[in-house]
Design a protein around this motif. Structure first.
Motif, PDB file in Angstrom:
ATOM      1  N   HIS A 325      10.909   9.657 -31.392  1.00  0.00           N
ATOM      2  CA  HIS A 325      11.594  10.344 -32.487  1.00  0.00           C
ATOM      3  C   HIS A 325      11.969  11.762 -32.081  1.00  0.00           C
ATOM      4  N   ASP A 326      11.045  12.496 -31.475  1.00  0.00           N
ATOM      5  CA  ASP A 326      11.389  13.783 -30.864  1.00  0.00           C
ATOM      6  C   ASP A 326      11.758  13.476 -29.422  1.00  0.00           C
ATOM      7  N   VAL A 327      13.050  13.481 -29.130  1.00  0.00           N
ATOM      8  CA  VAL A 327      13.496  13.056 -27.802  1.00  0.00           C
ATOM      9  C   VAL A 327      12.922  13.940 -26.699  1.00  0.00           C
ATOM     10  N   PHE A 328      12.602  15.204 -27.021  1.00  0.00           N
ATOM     11  CA  PHE A 328      12.069  16.121 -26.012  1.00  0.00           C
ATOM     12  C   PHE A 328      10.552  16.008 -25.860  1.00  0.00           C
ATOM     13  N   MET A 329       9.952  15.065 -26.562  1.00  0.00           N
ATOM     14  CA  MET A 329       8.532  14.771 -26.390  1.00  0.00           C
ATOM     15  C   MET A 329       8.328  13.364 -25.849  1.00  0.00           C
ATOM     16  N   SER A 330       9.381  12.774 -25.309  1.00  0.00           N
ATOM     17  CA  SER A 330       9.332  11.412 -24.789  1.00  0.00           C
ATOM     18  C   SER A 330       8.674  11.374 -23.414  1.00  0.00           C
ATOM     19  N   ALA A 331       8.576  10.171 -22.849  1.00  0.00           N
ATOM     20  CA  ALA A 331       8.079   9.998 -21.490  1.00  0.00           C
ATOM     21  C   ALA A 331       9.002  10.740 -20.515  1.00  0.00           C
ATOM     22  N   PRO A 332       8.526  11.040 -19.305  1.00  0.00           N
ATOM     23  CA  PRO A 332       9.319  11.862 -18.375  1.00  0.00           C
ATOM     24  C   PRO A 332      10.744  11.373 -18.148  1.00  0.00           C
ATOM     25  N   GLY A 333      10.949  10.064 -17.972  1.00  0.00           N
ATOM     26  CA  GLY A 333      12.303   9.569 -17.720  1.00  0.00           C
ATOM     27  C   GLY A 333      13.273   9.853 -18.845  1.00  0.00           C
ATOM     28  N   PRO A 334      13.024   9.341 -20.054  1.00  0.00           N
ATOM     29  CA  PRO A 334      13.934   9.635 -21.165  1.00  0.00           C
ATOM     30  C   PRO A 334      13.964  11.111 -21.544  1.00  0.00           C
ATOM     31  N   ARG A 335      12.850  11.811 -21.370  1.00  0.00           N
ATOM     32  CA  ARG A 335      12.854  13.244 -21.675  1.00  0.00           C
ATOM     33  C   ARG A 335      13.829  13.980 -20.756  1.00  0.00           C
ATOM     34  N   GLY A 336      13.774  13.655 -19.462  1.00  0.00           N
ATOM     35  CA  GLY A 336      14.713  14.273 -18.530  1.00  0.00           C
ATOM     36  C   GLY A 336      16.146  13.918 -18.857  1.00  0.00           C
ATOM     37  N   ASP A 337      16.374  12.681 -19.270  1.00  0.00           N
ATOM     38  CA  ASP A 337      17.713  12.255 -19.656  1.00  0.00           C
ATOM     39  C   ASP A 337      18.198  13.051 -20.866  1.00  0.00           C
ATOM     40  N   ALA A 338      17.311  13.273 -21.835  1.00  0.00           N
ATOM     41  CA  ALA A 338      17.688  14.036 -23.028  1.00  0.00           C
ATOM     42  C   ALA A 338      18.085  15.464 -22.652  1.00  0.00           C
ATOM     43  N   TYR A 339      17.313  16.102 -21.779  1.00  0.00           N
ATOM     44  CA  TYR A 339      17.659  17.462 -21.350  1.00  0.00           C
ATOM     45  C   TYR A 339      18.977  17.476 -20.577  1.00  0.00           C
ATOM     46  N   ASP A 340      19.182  16.478 -19.718  1.00  0.00           N
ATOM     47  CA  ASP A 340      20.441  16.417 -18.971  1.00  0.00           C
ATOM     48  C   ASP A 340      21.629  16.274 -19.908  1.00  0.00           C
ATOM     49  N   ARG A 341      21.481  15.446 -20.922  1.00  0.00           N
ATOM     50  CA  ARG A 341      22.575  15.239 -21.858  1.00  0.00           C
ATOM     51  C   ARG A 341      22.851  16.503 -22.674  1.00  0.00           C
ATOM     52  N   MET A 342      21.782  17.177 -23.107  1.00  0.00           N
ATOM     53  CA  MET A 342      21.979  18.418 -23.849  1.00  0.00           C
ATOM     54  C   MET A 342      22.629  19.479 -22.975  1.00  0.00           C
ATOM     55  N   GLN A 343      22.190  19.579 -21.723  1.00  0.00           N
ATOM     56  CA  GLN A 343      22.787  20.590 -20.838  1.00  0.00           C
ATOM     57  C   GLN A 343      24.259  20.305 -20.583  1.00  0.00           C
ATOM     58  N   ARG A 344      24.587  19.057 -20.325  1.00  0.00           N
ATOM     59  CA  ARG A 344      25.987  18.704 -20.075  1.00  0.00           C
ATOM     60  C   ARG A 344      26.854  19.057 -21.274  1.00  0.00           C
ATOM     61  N   TRP A 345      26.365  18.715 -22.475  1.00  0.00           N
ATOM     62  CA  TRP A 345      27.143  19.013 -23.677  1.00  0.00           C
ATOM     63  C   TRP A 345      27.256  20.520 -23.887  1.00  0.00           C
ATOM     64  N   ALA A 346      26.148  21.234 -23.749  1.00  0.00           N
ATOM     65  CA  ALA A 346      26.148  22.675 -23.998  1.00  0.00           C
ATOM     66  C   ALA A 346      27.016  23.418 -22.979  1.00  0.00           C
ATOM     67  N   LYS A 347      27.007  22.990 -21.734  1.00  0.00           N
ATOM     68  CA  LYS A 347      27.861  23.638 -20.735  1.00  0.00           C
ATOM     69  C   LYS A 347      29.332  23.419 -21.064  1.00  0.00           C
ATOM     70  N   GLY A 348      29.674  22.207 -21.473  1.00  0.00           N
ATOM     71  CA  GLY A 348      31.049  21.953 -21.852  1.00  0.00           C
ATOM     72  C   GLY A 348      31.483  22.767 -23.048  1.00  0.00           C
ATOM     73  N   TRP A 349      30.584  22.850 -24.037  1.00  0.00           N
ATOM     74  CA  TRP A 349      30.875  23.662 -25.223  1.00  0.00           C
ATOM     75  C   TRP A 349      31.086  25.126 -24.862  1.00  0.00           C
ATOM     76  N   ARG A 350      30.196  25.663 -24.019  1.00  0.00           N
ATOM     77  CA  ARG A 350      30.276  27.094 -23.685  1.00  0.00           C
ATOM     78  C   ARG A 350      31.530  27.414 -22.891  1.00  0.00           C
ATOM     79  N   ARG A 351      31.885  26.556 -21.949  1.00  0.00           N
ATOM     80  CA  ARG A 351      33.075  26.806 -21.137  1.00  0.00           C
ATOM     81  C   ARG A 351      34.347  26.701 -21.960  1.00  0.00           C
ATOM     82  N   ALA A 352      34.312  25.860 -22.981  1.00  0.00           N
ATOM     83  CA  ALA A 352      35.489  25.716 -23.845  1.00  0.00           C
ATOM     84  C   ALA A 352      35.776  26.989 -24.626  1.00  0.00           C
ATOM     85  N   LEU A 353      34.763  27.861 -24.775  1.00  0.00           N
ATOM     86  CA  LEU A 353      34.940  29.099 -25.520  1.00  0.00           C
ATOM     87  C   LEU A 353      35.514  30.213 -24.665  1.00  0.00           C
ATOM     88  N   GLU A 354      35.566  30.033 -23.367  1.00  0.00           N
ATOM     89  CA  GLU A 354      36.017  31.111 -22.470  1.00  0.00           C
ATOM     90  C   GLU A 354      37.527  31.231 -22.458  1.00  0.00           C
TER      91      GLU A 354
END
Length: 354
Positions: A325-354
């Protein structure tokens, strides 16, 4: 005068507690003589703001190194039901990338819970505006001069995701992005089920707001967190603030939640991009099995995914296979995937503002 003090999370974290005034709502239970005369007055509502700041780089590093990608970003996190902020790994994700990270323990939760109060109770989710607006004012007042125009990311988990979505809808133009970690956007019974029980809940909330409703919680979600979550974060969980079995559910609180779900169902038309992180499946926690360490045992993720599309015109849905339920408290594999997905989205969002 309120001041930042070392937080229970230890080095790198500070917190401040601010008063929200005296509570005259019906949910306050009878106080003991000790509570009537001291700082632990059950009628005194408080909230707590926690912060973790990025490490300052030397002038040489700033002059010769690459700029950290979120140096002009502030993140404000709001926890879920029967919860509080303790996820240091999540804070470090943001501060390592230059962002300032803040979190709120809402009234009657975690650091803000006082003896004699009904844990987590609220009669109207809009009442949380006081906590959010205080936090934002404090964040603005402490912004660095070299980044006066900072970008604001609202990050909410479960009920906190519902709270922040509704707040962003009522306050357009303030936040720049919304990231939701398994947000509770719809009742597990579906929209039709919610509409059927709402009149009964509303009547109960009017007559006996503190009546406790039946619920089945065998503590399996807490067990799943212990078995697969990040060890350091799991080890520091305060069982009084995040009990194995969730807080009691009251009529008045459930009415507030259903009203929030109804507002989402009618559409929020958010003016910011939204990223929703969800597990790929739901598992019914009727008895313990290893499956409960690889699924959301709290929400119906399909119902939430449908409701998420009603948030606004720009919604990204990220499904994390094997996530809790808390994706950032999951097992290492899915937890890492959740962080990767958030980073990819956040980087795209931030660059779109430049």
């Amino acid at each position: 005068m309120i001041q930042w003090r070392p937080d229970v999370l230890g080095e790198g974290f500070e917190s401040l507690t601010f008063e929200l005034g005296e509570d005259d709502a019906p949910e306050v239970v009878e106080r003991t003589p000790e509570q009537q005369e001291g700082p632990l007055d059950a009628r005194q509502l408080v909230a707590t703001l926690i912060r973790s700041l990025p490490e300052r780089r030397s002038q040489w590093a700033r002059a010769t190194g690459r700029r950290r990608e979120f140096e002009d970003v502030d993140v404000l996190y709001v926890h879920g039901w029967s919860d509080y902020f303790f996820q240091t790994e999540l804070a470090k994700f943001w501060t390592d990338r230059g962002a300032r990270f803040f979190a709120i323990d809402l009234r009657r939760y975690g650091r803000s819970l006082r003896p004699g109060q009904a844990p987590g109770y609220i009669g109207d989710l809009a009442d949380y505006d006081a906590e959010i607006e205080f936090a934002l004012a404090e964040m603005r007042s402490t912004a660095q001069r070299n980044h006066p125009e900072r970008k604001l990311v609202l990050l909410g988990h479960s009920t906190g995701g519902l709270v922040l979505s509704l707040w962003a809808s009522r306050n357009p133009g303030v936040a720049d992005a919304l990231i939701l970690n398994s947000p509770w956007l719809e009742l597990q019974l579906s929209a039709r089920g919610r509409q059927m029980i709402a009149p009964i809940v509303n009547l109960g909330a009017k007559l006996v707001p503190l009546e406790v409703l039946p619920q089945l919680d065998y503590g399996f979600y807490a067990r799943a967190l212990r078995e697969v979550g990040p060890k350091a974060d799991v080890a520091r969980i305060n069982a009084e603030w995040k009990p194995e079995q969730s807080h009691a559910v009251h009529n008045g609180w459930l009415r507030a939640i259903l009203a929030g779900h109804d507002r989402v169902y009618r559409g929020l038309n958010l003016d910011v991009p939204v990223c929703v992180l969800l597990s790929t499946r739901t598992a019914l926690p009727a008895r313990w099995s290893e499956e409960l360490t690889r699924a959301d045992t709290v929400l119906d993720v399909e119902g939430v995914s449908r409701a998420a599309l009603r948030l606004g015109r720009s919604v990204t849905l990220e499904r994390v296979d094997g996530a809790l339920h808390d994706v950032f408290m999951s097992a290492p594999g899915p937890r890492g995937d959740a962080y990767d997905r958030m980073q990819r989205w956040a980087k795209g969002w931030r660059r779109a503002l430049e």
